[in-house]
Design an enzyme around this catalytic site. Structure first.
Site, mmCIF file in Angstrom:
data_model
loop_
_atom_site.group_PDB
_atom_site.id
_atom_site.type_symbol
_atom_site.label_atom_id
_atom_site.label_comp_id
_atom_site.label_asym_id
_atom_site.label_seq_id
_atom_site.Cartn_x
_atom_site.Cartn_y
_atom_site.Cartn_z
ATOM 1 N N ASP A 16 7.519 -0.784 1.079
ATOM 2 C CA ASP A 16 6.786 -1.377 -0.044
ATOM 3 C C ASP A 16 7.074 -0.683 -1.372
ATOM 4 O O ASP A 16 7.389 -1.341 -2.363
ATOM 5 C CB ASP A 16 5.271 -1.344 0.216
ATOM 6 C CG ASP A 16 4.851 -2.323 1.301
ATOM 7 O OD1 ASP A 16 5.699 -2.683 2.149
ATOM 8 O OD2 ASP A 16 3.674 -2.722 1.308
ATOM 9 N N ARG A 96 -6.734 9.995 -3.291
ATOM 10 C CA ARG A 96 -6.280 9.207 -4.448
ATOM 11 C C ARG A 96 -6.463 9.899 -5.787
ATOM 12 O O ARG A 96 -5.554 9.901 -6.615
ATOM 13 C CB ARG A 96 -6.958 7.831 -4.474
ATOM 14 C CG ARG A 96 -6.767 7.027 -3.198
ATOM 15 C CD ARG A 96 -5.304 6.902 -2.829
ATOM 16 N NE ARG A 96 -5.127 6.208 -1.573
ATOM 17 C CZ ARG A 96 -4.320 6.617 -0.592
ATOM 18 N NH1 ARG A 96 -3.614 7.718 -0.732
ATOM 19 N NH2 ARG A 96 -4.211 5.925 0.503
ATOM 20 N N ASP A 125 -8.087 1.394 -2.861
ATOM 21 C CA ASP A 125 -7.206 2.407 -3.426
ATOM 22 C C ASP A 125 -6.807 2.121 -4.875
ATOM 23 O O ASP A 125 -6.685 3.027 -5.686
ATOM 24 C CB ASP A 125 -5.971 2.590 -2.543
ATOM 25 C CG ASP A 125 -6.310 3.331 -1.252
ATOM 26 O OD1 ASP A 125 -7.252 4.152 -1.288
ATOM 27 O OD2 ASP A 125 -5.648 3.089 -0.233
ATOM 28 N N SER A 179 -1.108 -1.109 8.544
ATOM 29 C CA SER A 179 -1.141 -0.374 7.293
ATOM 30 C C SER A 179 -1.725 1.003 7.607
ATOM 31 O O SER A 179 -2.870 1.117 8.027
ATOM 32 C CB SER A 179 -2.009 -1.117 6.276
ATOM 33 O OG SER A 179 -2.299 -0.260 5.205
HETATM 34 N N1 ARG Z 1 -10.380 1.774 4.111
HETATM 35 C C1 ARG Z 1 -10.051 3.132 3.848
HETATM 36 C C2 ARG Z 1 -10.552 3.533 2.487
HETATM 37 O O1 ARG Z 1 -10.790 2.684 1.667
HETATM 38 C C3 ARG Z 1 -8.571 3.416 4.015
HETATM 39 C C4 ARG Z 1 -7.670 2.777 2.988
HETATM 40 C C5 ARG Z 1 -6.206 3.128 3.105
HETATM 41 N N2 ARG Z 1 -5.757 3.005 4.439
HETATM 42 C C6 ARG Z 1 -4.759 2.211 4.873
HETATM 43 N N3 ARG Z 1 -4.520 2.165 6.150
HETATM 44 N N4 ARG Z 1 -4.039 1.525 4.055
HETATM 45 O O2 ARG Z 1 -10.696 4.699 2.191
#
Ligand code: ARG
Length: 403
Positions: A16, A96, A125, A179
């Site tokens: 990606d 993040r 995110d 993911s």
């Molecule tokens: N749902 C989780 C959060 O918002 C993980 C998000 C990222 N994880 C992922 N597998 N893309 O903190």
């Protein structure tokens, strides 16, 4: 609109972000600097450099942030015993703001007016990245290709890769993969069959913990030392924050500690189901509560517990760099001055349980609580009066109800 001349991209080297890199170079016709954070995700980062070079990137930043991640983000959060919706240890949420901080730092250093990230338009995110950038440098623009381009399906994404000669690994050719987001604190897996919360997660989604059923039949004992609210040693051996969390991930992983199958409420408004593995974090949360149990005053502990959900929600929603999070952090940090000592846990088939705790700053008084005769002045008649006064309003209330 001013022309964008340089962009700093948060780049994992995955399919990606490789496509995003190409798309940015084409769409903006400008230099793209890549930034890859080593947060202990366990990926080969030299391969990332090679990929960025192949895409013509001149300025490639790969930075080991493991120590900063654990010391300045994970540990402060653990001081609060933070859990989102009672269960989630916030492993992605807390990473993040750190990534955003470095994106902004590099942008300032190289004179870029924009940063870009590969988070999709449906997740949390994007909020965490962008709110952090807003708070750290309001002059920096954020580019979120997933919200801007007209790639709308996985098929179109693969077509774009094909067209631009971006290598697509064979395991990414078929249907969409899970993911996955991994760092020293957790691995999170979403998507595919997990999108149906009625469906049991397949065994192979778990990456860093064994199934508790297959964990050793003999429990393992581990002692964690704390100083002012932060863990500093395992079994008497002093460790850096990153080394300590790595060690506990290994221990917990072997005993199947820290698995979570969760349906959570995203900030953006939908529910989502994910599988989380947080072995070391789960041990630390339990241990931290253990050391707080003997070192915190009751009212201080209860106040912390009252603000905890609010604090956790701020981190989940992306408000790490926000005045209210910093205010709560100051309160939490102040509470930790005497949270020092040692906690011993037993790890056994998916559980981490405190079995003993000691502290030079303990508030626990065996003399005071004992069922035996005690030297400490405690007048039992005081309890009688205490109960009588606390019961006063209950007696009035009950008498009224009977009338
Ligand atoms: N749902 C989780 C959060 O918002 C993980 C998000 C990222 N994880 C992922 N597998 N893309 O903190």
């Amino acid at each position: 609109m001013t022309k964008i001349e340089k962009i700093v991209l948060s780049y994992s080297g995955g399919l990606d972000t490789s496509i995003i890199l190409k798309w940015l170079q084409e769409t903006y016709g400008c230099e793209v600097v890549t930034f890859t954070a080593d947060l202990g995700q366990g990926e080969e980062l030299e391969a990332v450099r090679a990929k960025a070079e192949m895409s013509g990137v001149k300025d490639i930043r790969i930075v080991d942030l493991r120590q900063e991640f654990v010391r300045d983000f994970v540990f402060p959060m653990l001081r609060a015993n933070a859990l989102y919706e009672g269960q989630y240890l916030l492993g992605s949420s807390i990473a993040r703001p750190l990534i955003a901080k470095h994106l902004v730092g590099i942008a300032q250093e190289v004179g870029a007016h924009a940063v870009a990230h590969g988070a999709t338009g449906k997740g949390n995110d994007q909020l965490r990245f962008e709110l952090a950038v807003n708070a750290l440098d309001p002059s920096i623009k954020v580019i979120a290709p997933w919200r801007q381009w007209n790639i709308r399906s996985r098929m179109q994404l693969l077509e774009y890769a094909e067209k631009h000669r971006i290598p697509v690994p064979s395991d990414k050719r078929g249907e969409a993969p899970f993911s996955i987001d991994a760092n020293l604190l957790h691995t999170s897996t979403e998507g595919k069959s997990l999108e149906n919360p009625a469906e049991v997660a397949p065994d192979h989604v778990y990456q860093r913990t064994v199934d508790p059923v297959d964990a050793p039949d003999t429990p393992e004992i581990a002692t964690i030392g704390f100083e002012r609210g932060d863990p500093v040693s395992v079994n008497g051996k002093a460790m850096t924050p990153a080394a300590l969390l790595t060690e506990l991930n290994g221990l917990g992983g072997r005993h199947g500690v820290g698995r979570l199958d969760l349906v959570e409420n995203r900030f953006i408004g939908m529910k989502s189901r994910g599988i989380y593995e947080t072995p070391g974090g789960t041990i630390l949360l339990t241990a931290h509560r253990g050391i707080e149990s003997i070192t915190l005053d009751r009212a201080a502990a209860h106040l912390k517990d009252e603000i905890m959900p609010r604090y956790a929600e701020l981190i989940y929603n992306g408000f790490w760099f926000a005045p209210e999070r910093e205010m709560l952090q100051a309160l939490i940090d102040q509470s930790q001055a005497f949270v020092s000592g040692e906690v011993t846990l037993r790890l056994y088939k998916g559980s981490a349980s405190v079995i003993s705790r000691t502290s030079p700053c303990s508030l626990y008084s065996a003399d005071l609580v004992t069922f035996e005769e005690s030297a400490i002045a405690y007048d039992h008649h005081d309890a009688e009066g205490f109960i009588r006064l606390n019961g006063l309003r209950l007696r009035s209330w009950a008498a009224r109800n009977r009338r």
